[in-house]
Design a protein around this motif. Structure first.
Motif: not given
Length: 333
Positions: A62-80, A215-219, A259-261
Motif C-alpha cells: 500500500v502507498r499512502p497518499v496524503a492530500f488537501e482539497t479546496l473547499s468552495p468556502k474560502p476559509h476551509r479546506w479538506s484533508q485525507a 484527489a491527486p492520486i499518482p498515475e 504528500g505529493i512533492a
C-alpha cells in the motif's frame, strides 16, 4: 518516521477520523458517533460498533497518499490520506449484474457470517459493492433478479433493497467496510444517518472514475481505502469551528511524509513569500491544477493560523477568488 500500520491503528481509534472504501459514486463510510460506546476492537486494524465496522486486512504494497482539497468556502479546506495499490493489484471482480456470492463467512461479526452476500453489480474497478441479508422475502426478490442490472427498468430489486435496508458491505483488496444502519432516503428524512453510511450515485458511477479529479492520486495507483483526520476548521457535522492548531500540525506531518512533492513545494513557497512580506503581484501562480490548489490552500491556512492581515487578504484577492477546482465539503469523509 511515521509507520503506516501505527498511524492506521491510531486513526481507527480516533473519534474525529472518518474512513471509507469505495469508488467515485459508490462508497461505504465508517465514522464514530459522539456519545456512542467505543468501538469493539476485534483485531489490530478492525473496529466494530452497533452502526457498522471496518477491517483492514493488509497494508502490504500500500502507498499512502496524503492530500488537501479546496473547499468552495474560502476559509476551509479538506484533508485525507488515500491507501493506494497499483492498478492491477487493486482490481476487484467488476461484476455488472446482481450476483449471489453465498454466505459471508468473512463478516466482521460472527452473527452475520451465515447471511447471504450479493454483489450489486456496479462494475467498479476497486470495490465489490455488496448487500447482505438473511431476510427470506428479500432473498426471494434478489434471487429472482440475479443476473440483471439493478438499474434495469422494471427490476424490483432496488426498490426492495431501499425498503428493507440490508447491510451494505464494501470489499476491496485492503479490507472491508460494513454498514448496518438504514439506507439514507425516505426512512431517514432524506439524509444519511450519522455515523457509518453508504452512497450509491448512478450519475457519478457513469463517469467511470476511481476517484475525484481533485484527489491527486499518482498515475498508475488506485485508492482502495481512505481516512480523513479531523479537520482543523470544521467539526464532524460540518459546522465551522475555531482553528485547531494541533489537528492542523498533525496532518501537516502526514502531508510532509506522504504528500505529493509538487503540492508541498508550492505551498512552502507561498508560505515563505508571505513570511517575507512579499507582495502578491510578485508571486508567480503555478501552471498546474495541483500547484494552484497548493497556493490557494496555503493562503487559507495562513489566514486561519496567523490572522487576516492586509497582506494575505491581497494574496487571497489575487489568487483565491474563484470556486473553480474546488470540492464540496464532506465532513469526516
Amino acid at each position: 518516521m511515521l509507520d503506516l500500520f501505527q498511524v492506521a491503528r491510531g486513526r481507527l481509534d480516533d473519534p474525529e477520523t472518518g474512513w471509507n472504501m469505495g469508488s467515485f459514486g459508490a462508497i461505504a463510510e465508517f465514522h464514530h458517533v459522539a456519545g456512542d460506546p467505543p468501538p469493539t476492537v476485534t483485531g489490530d486494524l478492525s473496529r466494530i460498533t452497533a452502526r457498522g465496522g471496518i477491517r483492514l486486512d493488509t497494508l502490504t504494497d500500500v502507498r499512502p497518499v496524503a492530500f488537501e482539497t479546496l473547499s468552495p468556502k474560502p476559509h476551509r479546506w479538506s484533508q485525507a490520506v488515500a491507501l493506494c495499490l497499483p492498478e492491477d493489484a487493486a482490481l476487484m471482480s467488476r461484476r455488472d449484474n446482481l450476483t449471489e456470492l453465498g454466505p459471508d463467512t468473512k463478516a466482521l461479526r460472527p452473527e452475520d457470517q451465515g447471511a447471504v452476500l450479493f454483489d450489486m453489480g456496479l462494475a467498479q474497478p476497486q470495490v465489490d459493492f455488496c448487500i447482505r441479508t438473511s431476510d427470506p422475502k428479500l432473498l426471494s426478490v434478489l434471487r429472482e433478479a440475479e443476473g440483471k442490472s439493478l438499474f434495469e427498468k422494471g427490476n424490483p430489486a432496488m426498490g426492495a433493497i431501499l425498503a428493507t435496508h440490508p447491510h451494505r458491505v464494501a470489499l476491496t483488496r485492503v479490507g472491508r467496510v460494513e454498514v448496518y444502519q438504514l439506507i439514507g432516503g425516505p426512512d431517514t428524512g432524506g439524509k444519511s444517518p450519522e455515523g457509518p453510511h453508504t452512497h450509491v450515485l448512478p450519475k457519478l458511477l457513469r463517469a467511470e472514475r476511481t476517484h475525484s479529479a481533485n484527489a491527486p492520486i499518482p498515475e498508475g495507483w488506485v485508492p482502495c481505502a481512505s481516512f480523513h483526520p479531523g479537520s482543523p476548521v470544521f467539526d464532524r457535522m460540518g459546522a465551522d469551528k475555531d482553528f485547531d492548531a494541533e489537528a492542523f500540525a498533525a496532518f501537516q506531518d502526514l502531508l510532509r511524509l506522504w504528500g505529493i512533492a509538487e503540492y508541498n513545494t508550492a505551498k512552502d513557497a507561498a508560505w515563505a513569500a508571505l513570511r517575507a512580506g512579499e507582495n502578491a503581484e510578485s508571486h508567480r501562480e503555478p501552471d498546474t491544477r495541483l500547484g494552484r490548489a497548493a497556493l490557494r490552500n496555503a493562503i487559507r491556512q495562513w489566514r486561519r493560523e496567523n490572522g487576516d492581515a492586509s497582506l494575505v487578504r491581497a494574496w487571497a484577492e489575487r489568487f483565491d477568488r474563484s470556486t473553480h477546482e474546488t470540492e464540496d465539503d464532506n465532513p469526516g469523509h
